[in-house]
Design a protein around this motif. Structure first.
Motif, PDB file in Angstrom:
ATOM      1  N   SER A   1     -14.376   6.340  -6.298  1.00 20.03           N
ATOM      2  CA  SER A   1     -13.215   6.787  -7.069  1.00 20.03           C
ATOM      3  C   SER A   1     -11.975   6.752  -6.185  1.00 20.03           C
ATOM      4  O   SER A   1     -12.071   6.656  -4.962  1.00 20.03           O
ATOM      5  N   LEU A   2     -10.829   6.854  -6.825  1.00 15.86           N
ATOM      6  CA  LEU A   2      -9.559   6.838  -6.114  1.00 15.86           C
ATOM      7  C   LEU A   2      -9.053   8.260  -5.911  1.00 15.86           C
ATOM      8  O   LEU A   2      -9.453   9.183  -6.614  1.00 15.86           O
ATOM      9  N   ALA A   3      -8.151   8.396  -4.957  1.00 15.40           N
ATOM     10  CA  ALA A   3      -7.542   9.702  -4.682  1.00 15.40           C
ATOM     11  C   ALA A   3      -6.555  10.056  -5.793  1.00 15.40           C
ATOM     12  O   ALA A   3      -6.346   9.289  -6.744  1.00 15.40           O
ATOM     13  N   GLU A   4      -5.905  11.176  -5.655  1.00 15.25           N
ATOM     14  CA  GLU A   4      -5.040  11.755  -6.687  1.00 15.25           C
ATOM     15  C   GLU A   4      -4.003  10.789  -7.253  1.00 15.25           C
ATOM     16  O   GLU A   4      -3.776  10.748  -8.455  1.00 15.25           O
ATOM     17  N   TYR A   5      -3.362   9.994  -6.414  1.00 20.27           N
ATOM     18  CA  TYR A   5      -2.274   9.127  -6.887  1.00 20.27           C
ATOM     19  C   TYR A   5      -2.714   7.684  -7.124  1.00 20.27           C
ATOM     20  O   TYR A   5      -1.881   6.793  -7.233  1.00 20.27           O
ATOM     21  N   GLY A   6      -4.020   7.461  -7.217  1.00 29.10           N
ATOM     22  CA  GLY A   6      -4.519   6.129  -7.505  1.00 29.10           C
ATOM     23  C   GLY A   6      -4.667   5.246  -6.283  1.00 29.10           C
ATOM     24  O   GLY A   6      -4.796   4.035  -6.417  1.00 29.10           O
ATOM     25  N   TYR A   7      -4.644   5.838  -5.112  1.00 28.67           N
ATOM     26  CA  TYR A   7      -4.852   5.095  -3.874  1.00 28.67           C
ATOM     27  C   TYR A   7      -6.220   5.429  -3.313  1.00 28.67           C
ATOM     28  O   TYR A   7      -6.758   6.514  -3.543  1.00 28.67           O
ATOM     29  N   LEU A   8      -6.740   4.501  -2.516  1.00 33.29           N
ATOM     30  CA  LEU A   8      -7.990   4.771  -1.816  1.00 33.29           C
ATOM     31  C   LEU A   8      -7.718   5.384  -0.447  1.00 33.29           C
ATOM     32  O   LEU A   8      -8.401   6.308  -0.026  1.00 33.29           O
ATOM     33  N   VAL A   9      -6.706   4.854   0.258  1.00 40.25           N
ATOM     34  CA  VAL A   9      -6.327   5.371   1.575  1.00 40.25           C
ATOM     35  C   VAL A   9      -4.814   5.413   1.684  1.00 40.25           C
ATOM     36  O   VAL A   9      -4.100   4.715   0.957  1.00 40.25           O
ATOM     37  N   ASN A  10      -4.352   6.191   2.621  1.00 37.95           N
ATOM     38  CA  ASN A  10      -2.938   6.228   2.947  1.00 37.95           C
ATOM     39  C   ASN A  10      -2.663   5.041   3.864  1.00 37.95           C
ATOM     40  O   ASN A  10      -3.059   5.043   5.029  1.00 37.95           O
ATOM     41  N   ILE A  11      -1.990   4.022   3.349  1.00 37.48           N
ATOM     42  CA  ILE A  11      -1.782   2.792   4.105  1.00 37.48           C
ATOM     43  C   ILE A  11      -0.966   3.047   5.374  1.00 37.48           C
ATOM     44  O   ILE A  11      -1.177   2.379   6.390  1.00 37.48           O
ATOM     45  N   ASN A  12      -0.072   4.026   5.357  1.00 42.79           N
ATOM     46  CA  ASN A  12       0.697   4.342   6.561  1.00 42.79           C
ATOM     47  C   ASN A  12      -0.208   4.857   7.672  1.00 42.79           C
ATOM     48  O   ASN A  12      -0.031   4.515   8.846  1.00 42.79           O
ATOM     49  N   GLU A  13      -1.190   5.680   7.309  1.00 44.22           N
ATOM     50  CA  GLU A  13      -2.136   6.175   8.301  1.00 44.22           C
ATOM     51  C   GLU A  13      -2.988   5.029   8.846  1.00 44.22           C
ATOM     52  O   GLU A  13      -3.228   4.935  10.049  1.00 44.22           O
ATOM     53  N   VAL A  14      -3.441   4.148   7.965  1.00 43.87           N
ATOM     54  CA  VAL A  14      -4.249   3.007   8.391  1.00 43.87           C
ATOM     55  C   VAL A  14      -3.448   2.116   9.332  1.00 43.87           C
ATOM     56  O   VAL A  14      -3.953   1.683  10.377  1.00 43.87           O
ATOM     57  N   GLU A  15      -2.205   1.833   8.987  1.00 49.54           N
ATOM     58  CA  GLU A  15      -1.348   1.011   9.852  1.00 49.54           C
ATOM     59  C   GLU A  15      -1.157   1.669  11.224  1.00 49.54           C
ATOM     60  O   GLU A  15      -1.181   0.994  12.249  1.00 49.54           O
ATOM     61  N   SER A  16      -0.983   2.973  11.239  1.00 48.77           N
ATOM     62  CA  SER A  16      -0.831   3.698  12.501  1.00 48.77           C
ATOM     63  C   SER A  16      -2.100   3.599  13.353  1.00 48.77           C
ATOM     64  O   SER A  16      -2.033   3.383  14.570  1.00 48.77           O
ATOM     65  N   LEU A  17      -3.256   3.746  12.715  1.00 51.88           N
ATOM     66  CA  LEU A  17      -4.512   3.607  13.449  1.00 51.88           C
ATOM     67  C   LEU A  17      -4.692   2.180  13.967  1.00 51.88           C
ATOM     68  O   LEU A  17      -5.163   1.972  15.091  1.00 51.88           O
ATOM     69  N   LEU A  18      -4.290   1.192  13.170  1.00 51.00           N
ATOM     70  CA  LEU A  18      -4.355  -0.199  13.641  1.00 51.00           C
ATOM     71  C   LEU A  18      -3.393  -0.446  14.789  1.00 51.00           C
ATOM     72  O   LEU A  18      -3.706  -1.203  15.712  1.00 51.00           O
ATOM     73  N   ASP A  19      -2.224   0.193  14.761  1.00 48.07           N
ATOM     74  CA  ASP A  19      -1.296   0.103  15.891  1.00 48.07           C
ATOM     75  C   ASP A  19      -1.967   0.601  17.165  1.00 48.07           C
ATOM     76  O   ASP A  19      -1.837  -0.015  18.230  1.00 48.07           O
TER      77      ASP A  19
END
Length: 122
Positions: free
Chosen positions: A39-57
């Motif tokens: 299922s998706l989170a509250e706003y229809g997203y699976l992950v916070n893309i900003n957090e993922v980008e930060s972790l990839l950085d």
């Protein structure tokens, strides 16, 4: 899925690899991080893309232009793309604050033909 490219070096240590794999060489690694859930989170997203980008950085900063063999996470391990995928996946699972995904898969390409992946439940 989110991806990032960077260049790192390594040399394989077992089982008695011949050149070029036994010599220090570079790869343009492509790291793909894929998330899955029922299922998706509250706003229809699976992950916070900003957090993922930060972790990839952080991942890119850690491994870009380094010799993987010299890093503590590879100590005593053959620095194969398989171990690399496991190490990056475990780090994502530990550092991801967003608890929406049920599963993380990290696929690391070492060239256009060869890749390995590691999947873990969160």
């Amino acid at each position: 899925m989110v991806k990032r490219e960077f260049i790192s070096q390594h040399y394989l240590t077992v089982p008695d690899p011949k050149p070029p794999e036994g010599d220090v060489h570079s790869h343009r690694f492509t790291v793909e991080v894929e998330f899955a859930a029922d299922s998706l989170a509250e706003y229809g997203y699976l992950v916070n893309i900003n957090e993922v980008e930060s972790l990839l950085d952080d991942i890119e900063a850690r491994y870009r232009d380094t010799l993987l063999n010299d890093l503590p996470e590879f100590e005593g391990r053959n620095p194969s793309v398989e171990h690399f995928a496991r190490i990056v996946c475990e780090r994502f699972c530990e550092d991801l604050a967003d608890d929406s995904p049920d599963e993380v898969t990290v696929r690391i390409w070492e060239d256009d033909l060869a890749w390995a992946s590691y999947r873990a439940a969160i």
